[in-house]
Design a protein around this motif. Structure first.
Motif, short mmCIF file in Angstrom:
data_model
loop_
_atom_site.label_atom_id
_atom_site.label_comp_id
_atom_site.label_asym_id
_atom_site.label_seq_id
_atom_site.Cartn_x
_atom_site.Cartn_y
_atom_site.Cartn_z
N LEU A 1 36.07 59.76 37.93
CA LEU A 1 37.22 58.90 37.99
C LEU A 1 36.84 57.53 37.45
N ARG A 2 37.79 56.89 36.78
CA ARG A 2 37.54 55.57 36.20
C ARG A 2 38.40 54.54 36.91
N CYS A 3 37.87 53.32 37.00
CA CYS A 3 38.63 52.25 37.63
C CYS A 3 38.25 50.93 36.98
N ARG A 4 39.03 49.90 37.26
CA ARG A 4 38.71 48.54 36.83
C ARG A 4 37.96 47.86 37.96
N LEU A 5 36.83 47.26 37.64
CA LEU A 5 36.01 46.58 38.63
C LEU A 5 36.15 45.07 38.44
N TYR A 6 36.61 44.39 39.47
CA TYR A 6 36.67 42.93 39.51
C TYR A 6 35.48 42.48 40.34
N SER A 7 34.36 42.24 39.66
CA SER A 7 33.10 41.95 40.33
C SER A 7 32.86 40.44 40.43
N THR A 8 32.10 40.06 41.43
CA THR A 8 31.72 38.66 41.58
C THR A 8 30.62 38.28 40.60
N ARG A 69 35.95 42.18 51.48
CA ARG A 69 36.38 40.80 51.63
C ARG A 69 35.71 40.22 52.86
N HIS A 70 34.83 39.27 52.63
CA HIS A 70 34.10 38.62 53.72
C HIS A 70 33.70 37.24 53.25
N HIS A 71 33.79 36.25 54.11
CA HIS A 71 33.51 34.88 53.67
C HIS A 71 32.05 34.62 53.33
N HIS A 72 31.14 35.52 53.68
CA HIS A 72 29.74 35.38 53.28
C HIS A 72 29.42 36.09 51.96
N LEU A 73 30.36 36.85 51.41
CA LEU A 73 30.18 37.46 50.08
C LEU A 73 30.43 36.39 49.02
N PRO A 74 29.94 36.59 47.80
CA PRO A 74 30.17 35.60 46.73
C PRO A 74 31.65 35.46 46.39
N LEU A 75 32.04 34.27 45.96
CA LEU A 75 33.41 34.01 45.53
C LEU A 75 33.71 34.79 44.26
N ASN A 76 34.88 35.40 44.20
CA ASN A 76 35.28 36.18 43.03
C ASN A 76 36.24 35.33 42.20
N PRO A 77 35.78 34.78 41.06
CA PRO A 77 36.64 33.90 40.26
C PRO A 77 37.83 34.63 39.63
N ALA A 78 37.70 35.91 39.36
CA ALA A 78 38.80 36.66 38.74
C ALA A 78 39.97 36.85 39.71
N LEU A 79 39.69 36.90 41.01
CA LEU A 79 40.73 37.14 42.00
C LEU A 79 41.11 35.89 42.79
N SER A 80 40.45 34.78 42.52
CA SER A 80 40.76 33.52 43.20
C SER A 80 41.66 32.70 42.28
N VAL A 81 42.91 32.59 42.65
CA VAL A 81 43.87 31.85 41.83
C VAL A 81 44.64 30.86 42.71
N GLY A 82 45.00 29.74 42.11
CA GLY A 82 45.72 28.72 42.86
C GLY A 82 44.90 28.27 44.05
N GLY A 83 45.52 28.25 45.21
CA GLY A 83 44.81 27.85 46.42
C GLY A 83 44.23 29.03 47.19
N SER A 84 44.40 30.25 46.68
CA SER A 84 43.89 31.44 47.36
C SER A 84 42.50 31.78 46.85
N LEU A 85 41.56 31.93 47.77
CA LEU A 85 40.19 32.28 47.41
C LEU A 85 39.89 33.69 47.89
N PHE A 86 39.14 34.43 47.09
CA PHE A 86 38.78 35.82 47.42
C PHE A 86 37.28 35.95 47.31
N TRP A 87 36.63 36.35 48.40
CA TRP A 87 35.20 36.56 48.41
C TRP A 87 34.92 38.06 48.44
N GLY A 88 34.23 38.56 47.41
CA GLY A 88 33.87 39.98 47.36
C GLY A 88 34.40 40.66 46.11
#
Length: 101
Positions: A1-8, A69-88
């Motif tokens: 199976l193939r998928c898109r990976l949004y990696s940190t 998704r955990h606040h100790h994982l690295p910040l994911n710039p691809a999924l962090s937009v505007g004021g929303s931050l995504f770690w993992g």
């Protein structure tokens, strides 16, 4: 199976996710193992998942999203937009017609 990976740690790219089967029969469903492509297994050993349906021009497209998704994982710039931050990391996989995966 193939998928898109949004990696940190890398840019967006497609990856193959290994699968598992209940037995060796070809009629048995395959189940993805997203833990193999997501980082941070020592910090967060489990993976969240959800299904999303997008309706566009009379068609319904189903996707499965696996993510950590955990606040100790690295910040994911691809999924962090505007004021929303995504770690993992996150993966997005399109679901087949009439199947779970």
């Amino acid at each position: 199976l193939r998928c898109r990976l949004y990696s940190t740690s890398a840019k967006l790219h497609q990856v193959a996710i290994p699968t598992r089967c209940a037995n060796s029969s070809r009629k048995v469903q395959r189940f993805p193992v997203p833990e193999s492509v997501l980082q941070g297994m020592c910090l967060q050993p489990y993976v969240h998942n959800c299904q999303v349906t997008v309706h566009e021009a009379g068609h319904a497209y189903r996707f499965c999203i696996f993510f950590k998704r955990h606040h100790h994982l690295p910040l994911n710039p691809a999924l962090s937009v505007g004021g929303s931050l995504f770690w993992g990391d996150a993966t997005i996989m399109r679901l087949g017609e009439g199947s779970m995966w």
